[in-house]
Write a protein that holds these residues in place. Structure first.
Motif, mmCIF file in Angstrom:
data_model
loop_
_atom_site.group_PDB
_atom_site.id
_atom_site.type_symbol
_atom_site.label_atom_id
_atom_site.label_comp_id
_atom_site.label_asym_id
_atom_site.label_seq_id
_atom_site.Cartn_x
_atom_site.Cartn_y
_atom_site.Cartn_z
ATOM 1 N N ILE A 111 0.830 -1.220 0.000
ATOM 2 C CA ILE A 111 0.000 0.000 0.000
ATOM 3 C C ILE A 111 0.861 1.265 0.000
ATOM 4 O O ILE A 111 0.851 2.036 -0.971
ATOM 5 C CB ILE A 111 -0.974 -0.010 1.193
ATOM 6 C CG1 ILE A 111 -1.943 -1.209 1.066
ATOM 7 C CG2 ILE A 111 -1.766 1.310 1.259
ATOM 8 C CD1 ILE A 111 -2.890 -1.377 2.226
ATOM 9 N N LEU A 112 1.614 1.487 1.067
ATOM 10 C CA LEU A 112 2.340 2.755 1.176
ATOM 11 C C LEU A 112 3.470 2.866 0.153
ATOM 12 O O LEU A 112 3.642 3.911 -0.493
ATOM 13 C CB LEU A 112 2.892 2.903 2.596
ATOM 14 C CG LEU A 112 3.481 4.277 2.945
ATOM 15 C CD1 LEU A 112 2.453 5.374 2.730
ATOM 16 C CD2 LEU A 112 3.975 4.282 4.397
ATOM 17 N N LEU A 113 4.254 1.795 -0.021
ATOM 18 C CA LEU A 113 5.334 1.838 -1.006
ATOM 19 C C LEU A 113 4.786 1.999 -2.418
ATOM 20 O O LEU A 113 5.317 2.788 -3.214
ATOM 21 C CB LEU A 113 6.179 0.566 -0.919
ATOM 22 C CG LEU A 113 7.295 0.429 -1.969
ATOM 23 C CD1 LEU A 113 8.307 1.564 -1.837
ATOM 24 C CD2 LEU A 113 7.996 -0.924 -1.848
ATOM 25 N N SER A 114 3.720 1.270 -2.727
ATOM 26 C CA SER A 114 3.149 1.355 -4.071
ATOM 27 C C SER A 114 2.592 2.741 -4.361
ATOM 28 O O SER A 114 2.710 3.249 -5.474
ATOM 29 C CB SER A 114 2.052 0.300 -4.242
ATOM 30 O OG SER A 114 2.592 -1.001 -4.163
ATOM 31 N N LEU A 115 1.979 3.354 -3.348
ATOM 32 C CA LEU A 115 1.468 4.713 -3.534
ATOM 33 C C LEU A 115 2.625 5.678 -3.782
ATOM 34 O O LEU A 115 2.553 6.557 -4.654
ATOM 35 C CB LEU A 115 0.659 5.141 -2.309
ATOM 36 C CG LEU A 115 -0.127 6.451 -2.441
ATOM 37 C CD1 LEU A 115 -1.148 6.357 -3.564
ATOM 38 C CD2 LEU A 115 -0.817 6.790 -1.125
ATOM 39 N N GLY A 116 3.709 5.515 -3.030
ATOM 40 C CA GLY A 116 4.881 6.363 -3.250
ATOM 41 C C GLY A 116 5.470 6.173 -4.635
ATOM 42 O O GLY A 116 5.845 7.147 -5.303
ATOM 43 N N LEU A 117 5.549 4.925 -5.089
ATOM 44 C CA LEU A 117 6.092 4.649 -6.425
ATOM 45 C C LEU A 117 5.203 5.220 -7.526
ATOM 46 O O LEU A 117 5.693 5.642 -8.573
ATOM 47 C CB LEU A 117 6.264 3.142 -6.617
ATOM 48 C CG LEU A 117 7.391 2.483 -5.808
ATOM 49 C CD1 LEU A 117 7.326 0.969 -5.942
ATOM 50 C CD2 LEU A 117 8.756 2.992 -6.262
ATOM 51 N N SER A 118 3.886 5.247 -7.303
ATOM 52 C CA SER A 118 3.000 5.835 -8.310
ATOM 53 C C SER A 118 3.257 7.327 -8.466
ATOM 54 O O SER A 118 3.059 7.898 -9.540
ATOM 55 C CB SER A 118 1.527 5.586 -7.939
ATOM 56 O OG SER A 118 1.144 6.356 -6.811
ATOM 57 N N PHE A 119 3.753 7.970 -7.398
ATOM 58 C CA PHE A 119 4.050 9.402 -7.448
ATOM 59 C C PHE A 119 5.397 9.673 -8.129
ATOM 60 O O PHE A 119 5.698 10.836 -8.432
ATOM 61 C CB PHE A 119 4.066 9.988 -6.033
ATOM 62 C CG PHE A 119 2.700 10.344 -5.509
ATOM 63 C CD1 PHE A 119 1.607 9.530 -5.774
ATOM 64 C CD2 PHE A 119 2.497 11.463 -4.743
ATOM 65 C CE1 PHE A 119 0.336 9.853 -5.303
ATOM 66 C CE2 PHE A 119 1.246 11.805 -4.263
ATOM 67 C CZ PHE A 119 0.156 10.984 -4.533
ATOM 68 N N THR A 120 6.201 8.652 -8.332
ATOM 69 C CA THR A 120 7.461 8.817 -9.073
ATOM 70 C C THR A 120 7.435 8.048 -10.387
ATOM 71 O O THR A 120 8.475 7.882 -11.031
ATOM 72 C CB THR A 120 8.657 8.324 -8.226
ATOM 73 O OG1 THR A 120 8.524 6.911 -7.976
ATOM 74 C CG2 THR A 120 8.729 9.063 -6.908
#
Length: 410
Positions: A111-120
């Motif tokens: 959840i949190l890592l994937s959301l961060g990766l979507s922002f990059t």
């Protein structure tokens, strides 16, 4: 004078270089998860199906973050979105390596890592690249896609060796630190304010520039695109792309190891595919602004389907490397061409949000592909079911994309 202007270095290419590096880390982390699969399996002590489900959740959340990232880029700018993503990646990585059971690991990693990766992700940087280019937009977006291919070619082998050397947890922490350094440095170079005439030549500036940049389908609001067939043709293609790419990224190395290849041979073959794709993307990028984009996109999907049948059937190392090289020739370009066609069809004003939603469907495909591989192997005892499905979807996407409007610019 004209020759001197053409030879002058255009700042937009700096944007392409920086965003390609960010894309390489992001896509490498998301699609290069294969080397982490078995170490995580052992560390967490869970079944292959459960870990595949956790990976599938990460694909869905990664996709959910895409339209959010596209919306925030339009409202707050590229720098804000990239820096927010880097902070989320750092926090989530620390939480993930400290997790010892599935629930907390799923929250941190999926959840949190994937959301961060979507922002990059490419969604966050495609609009800024598109703004800086008009005449060579197809080429610039293809060059941006070399970052995605580099994620496969470079990061997968690096992850394999790093995990052997320092373990999967330390490897993830080092990766998070690299994200923070790269994105903090790159935001000093990025600018959403492209020059009015972008990369147009003097003769084109004197012409009616609006003829080159005006959308083919005018929209009063972005949701109007949902009622048009071209949007769904592109989106179905991206679903097939997500299914196949995430399948190979997450299960390619384990599949090859199950077929008798050692870990290094398996990861290097996937890396070879990405390396050839980096080279082919440069070649295809030079063609993309001069020939039919819909035909190129269709051809890429059809040949990619053949690749997925071949890679699951090969029996020797030389066959594996040959098939990987063949796959690399057609691995690049599907996302670059899709975003270029969307920008041409509907205009740059809506590109971030439309590409974000299309990429969300891409990640739905990725989640289905990742889960199908784990479930299919445990249910049927073979990887042929998942890889054969990827081949069929890719071929169908190729035929669907041929139905895109045959306008001169696509």
């Amino acid at each position: 004078m004209k020759l001197a202007i053409m030879r002058r270095w255009y700042y937009g290419w700096n944007i392409v270089i920086v965003t390609s590096l960010i894309t390489m880390l992001t896509v490498g982390t998301r699609l290069g998860a294969g080397p982490f699969f078995n170490p995580m399996l052992i560390s967490l002590g869970i079944s292959r199906t459960l870990l595949s489900s956790i990976f599938a959740i990460s694909m869905i959340v990664y996709g959910i973050g895409m339209p959010i990232a596209g919306y925030l880029v339009d409202k707050l700018g590229t720098r804000f979105v990239l820096l927010s993503g880097a902070v989320m990646i750092a926090i989530s990585t620390v939480l993930a390596v400290c997790s010892n059971e599935p629930v907390s690991f799923t929250f941190a990693y999926s959840i949190l890592l994937s959301l961060g990766l979507s922002f990059t992700s490419p969604i966050a940087v495609t609009p800024i690249v598109s703004k800086w280019f008009t005449r060579q937009r197809g080429k610039a977006l293809f060059y941006l896609s070399t970052g995605s291919m580099g994620g496969i070619a470079i990061m997968t082998p690096i992850f394999t060796f790093a995990i052997e050397w320092v373990g999967w947890k330390t490897t993830m922490l080092l990766l998070a630190g690299l994200f923070l350094i790269l994105i903090a440095a790159s935001t000093l170079l990025l600018s959403d304010d492209a020059p009015v005439n972008t990369d147009l030549l003097p003769g084109q500036i004197m012409m009616n520039r609006n003829d080159l940049s005006a959308p083919m389908i005018s929209l009063d609001k972005w949701t109007d695109a949902l009622a048009t067939r071209p949007f769904w043709y592109i989106t179905f293609g991206l679903f097939a792309c997500g299914f196949s790419m995430n399948l190979l990224g997450s299960h390619g190395v384990p599949m090859l190891m199950d077929h008798g290849f050692n870990e290094h041979t398996s990861s290097l073959s996937i890396g070879l595919l990405g390396l050839v794709a980096m080279i082919s993307s440069v070649f295809l990028g030079n063609l993309s602004d001069n020939i039919s984009k819909r035909f190129m996109l269709s051809s890429i999907y059809i040949f990619r389907g053949a690749e997925f049948l071949l890679i699951v059937l090969i029996m020797s190392e030389w066959q594996l490397y040959l098939v990987s090289a063949f796959g690399g020739l057609v691995w690049a370009g599907s996302t670059a061409l899709s975003s270029a066609i969307l920008g041409t069809m509907y205009g740059l004003r809506w590109l971030g949000i439309l590409y974000g939603w299309s990429y969300f469907i891409h990640q739905i495909g990725g989640a289905v592909g990742v889960y199908t591989a784990g479930w299919g192997y445990e249910f049927f005892g073979t990887h042929l079911f998942a890889f054969g499905t990827a081949a069929g979807l890719s071929a169908l996407a190729g035929f669907v994309c041929l139905r895109l409007p045959a306008y001169n610019r696509i």
